[in-house]
Design an enzyme around this catalytic site. Structure first.
Site, PDB file in Angstrom:
ATOM      1  N   TYR A  52     -18.364 -11.704  27.318  1.00 37.79           N
ATOM      2  CA  TYR A  52     -19.279 -12.704  26.756  1.00 37.79           C
ATOM      3  C   TYR A  52     -18.594 -13.566  25.696  1.00 37.79           C
ATOM      4  O   TYR A  52     -19.106 -14.633  25.348  1.00 37.79           O
ATOM      5  CB  TYR A  52     -20.503 -12.044  26.127  1.00 37.79           C
ATOM      6  CG  TYR A  52     -21.352 -11.214  27.054  1.00 37.79           C
ATOM      7  CD1 TYR A  52     -21.135 -11.191  28.435  1.00 37.79           C
ATOM      8  CD2 TYR A  52     -22.388 -10.440  26.551  1.00 37.79           C
ATOM      9  CE1 TYR A  52     -21.914 -10.415  29.272  1.00 37.79           C
ATOM     10  CE2 TYR A  52     -23.181  -9.666  27.379  1.00 37.79           C
ATOM     11  CZ  TYR A  52     -22.942  -9.646  28.741  1.00 37.79           C
ATOM     12  OH  TYR A  52     -23.722  -8.872  29.557  1.00 37.79           O
ATOM     13  N   HIS A 110     -17.514  -2.829  32.880  1.00 37.45           N
ATOM     14  CA  HIS A 110     -18.420  -3.930  33.203  1.00 37.45           C
ATOM     15  C   HIS A 110     -18.680  -4.080  34.698  1.00 37.45           C
ATOM     16  O   HIS A 110     -19.758  -4.508  35.108  1.00 37.45           O
ATOM     17  CB  HIS A 110     -17.873  -5.238  32.633  1.00 37.45           C
ATOM     18  CG  HIS A 110     -18.917  -6.263  32.352  1.00 37.45           C
ATOM     19  ND1 HIS A 110     -18.726  -7.308  31.476  1.00 37.45           N
ATOM     20  CD2 HIS A 110     -20.174  -6.424  32.826  1.00 37.45           C
ATOM     21  CE1 HIS A 110     -19.816  -8.052  31.434  1.00 37.45           C
ATOM     22  NE2 HIS A 110     -20.707  -7.552  32.250  1.00 37.45           N
TER      23      HIS A 110
END
Length: 285
Positions: A52, A110
Site C-alpha cells: 500500500y 499478501h
C-alpha cells in the site's frame, strides 16, 4: 456496546476486533489523519500492507492516536513478490521501521503468487520459505500472530505441511457477490479466521438494484448492509475509507440480516468492478 467493542479470539489466543479500517488506496501523507480519525471514532483494528505504500503514515497515526498501543491491533502484509527467507526477514524488519512500532499484531503473506503472476505459477517452496521467516519473527516477539492473504485451500495446505506455527488468519476478497463458501468452511475447519477485505466490493455493489432494495427494507445504506453481511458470515470486516463520516456509518450496523436475505446475498454473482478489474484480486482469475 457496539460492533467496535466486539472481538474474535484467534486460535493462538489473541483477540482481534471484528471491524477494522482498511487503508488500501489511502496515500501515505493522508494515512495518519485517517487512522487518528478512525481511532477517535472507536476503531481498534488497523490494516495496512507493504504494497500500500502507507505504512509510515499508518504507524504515525497509531503512535499519535492518543490510545495506548496495547489497545490497538495493527496488521500489515509481506509483499507478494517476496518468496524467500532472507528477503522476508529483512522486509519484516523494514515494516517495523516504517511503522515505527516495536511489534506488529498480525502479519500476513499478501498473496501466494507475485501480483504479476496472480493465480499463476507454483510458488510453494517460496511461500514455505517466507513462512519460516514469519515464524522466526513471531518467535522473536516482533509479530504477535501470523497468517496469509488470498490463499486458496491448496496454498494453505502447503503452509500447514511444514509449519511449526499454523496460520491464524486468511484475508480474502469476501462480499455479497463474491462469497467463497467452500474456502470459508475450510478455513473454519482449520481454526483459521477469515478477514473480509473489500466488503463493499470496492464500491461496485452500490450499483446493484437488488442489494439497494434490500438495504432500503432494513432502513440502512448499502455499505452498512454489506459490512453486516460479512460480519454475519463470521469474518472480520475491513471496509476501506479515509472519510470519517463513512467510518462512522460503517460501524453503525446494529441490526440482523435474516437467513433468507443472507442466502440471497450469498448467491449473488457477477459483480462488475469496472475499471478496477485491472487489479489482480478483481480480475476473475
Amino acid at each position: 456496546m457496539t460492533v467496535l467493542d466486539e472481538t474474535y479470539r484467534l486460535a493462538d489466543g489473541a483477540e482481534i476486533p471484528r471491524l477494522g479500517l482498511g487503508t488500501w488506496f489511502i496515500d501515505d501523507d493522508k494515512a495518519a489523519d485517517a487512522v487518528r480519525a478512525a481511532v477517535g471514532i472507536g476503531y481498534r483494528n488497523i490494516d495496512t500492507a507493504q504494497a500500500y505504500g502507507n505504512e509510515r503514515g499508518v504507524g504515525e497515526g497509531v503512535r499519535t492516536s492518543g490510545v495506548p498501543r496495547e489497545e490497538l491491533f495493527v496488521s500489515t502484509k509481506l509483499a507478494a513478490e517476496i518468496k524467500d527467507h532472507d528477503r522476508a526477514l529483512a522486509a519484516i524488519d523494514g515494516s517495523l521501521d516504517e511503522l515505527g512500532l516495536d511489534h506488529i499484531d498480525l502479519m500476513l503473506i499478501h498473496s501466494p503468487q507475485p501480483w504479476d503472476d496472480f493465480r499463476g505459477g507454483d510458488y510453494a517452496e517460496g511461500n514455505r520459505a517466507a513462512w519460516r521467516a514469519l515464524e522466526e519473527a513471531h518467535q522473536a516477539g516482533k509479530i504477535r500472530s501470523i497468517g496469509v492473504s488470498n490463499f486458496q485451500r491448496h496454498d494453505v495446505e502447503n503452509i500447514l505441511r511444514g509449519a511449526t506455527v499454523a496460520p491464524q488468519v486468511n484475508q480474502l476478497l469476501v462480499h455479497a457477490g463474491n462469497t467463497p463458501t467452500e474456502l470459508l468452511a475450510y478455513c473454519e475447519s482449520e481454526q483459521i479466521l477469515v478477514e473480509a477485505y473489500s466488503p463493499i466490493a470496492h464500491g461496485a455493489i452500490l450499483k446493484n438494484a437488488e442489494v439497494k432494495a434490500m438495504a432500503e427494507r432494513y432502513g440502512v445504506s448499502v455499505p452498512q448492509l454489506c459490512v453486516r453481511y460479512t460480519l454475519q458470515l463470521g469474518t472480520v470486516s475491513l471496509p476501506k475509507t479515509a472519510n470519517p463520516d463513512h467510518m462512522r456509518s460503517n460501524a453503525e450496523v446494529d441490526f440482523a440480516i435474516s437467513e433468507a436475505d443472507m442466502e440471497t446475498l450469498r448467491d449473488l454473482r457477477d459483480v462488475d468492478y469496472g475499471e478496477d478489474s485491472v487489479f489482480p484480486v478483481y480480475s476473475g482469475k
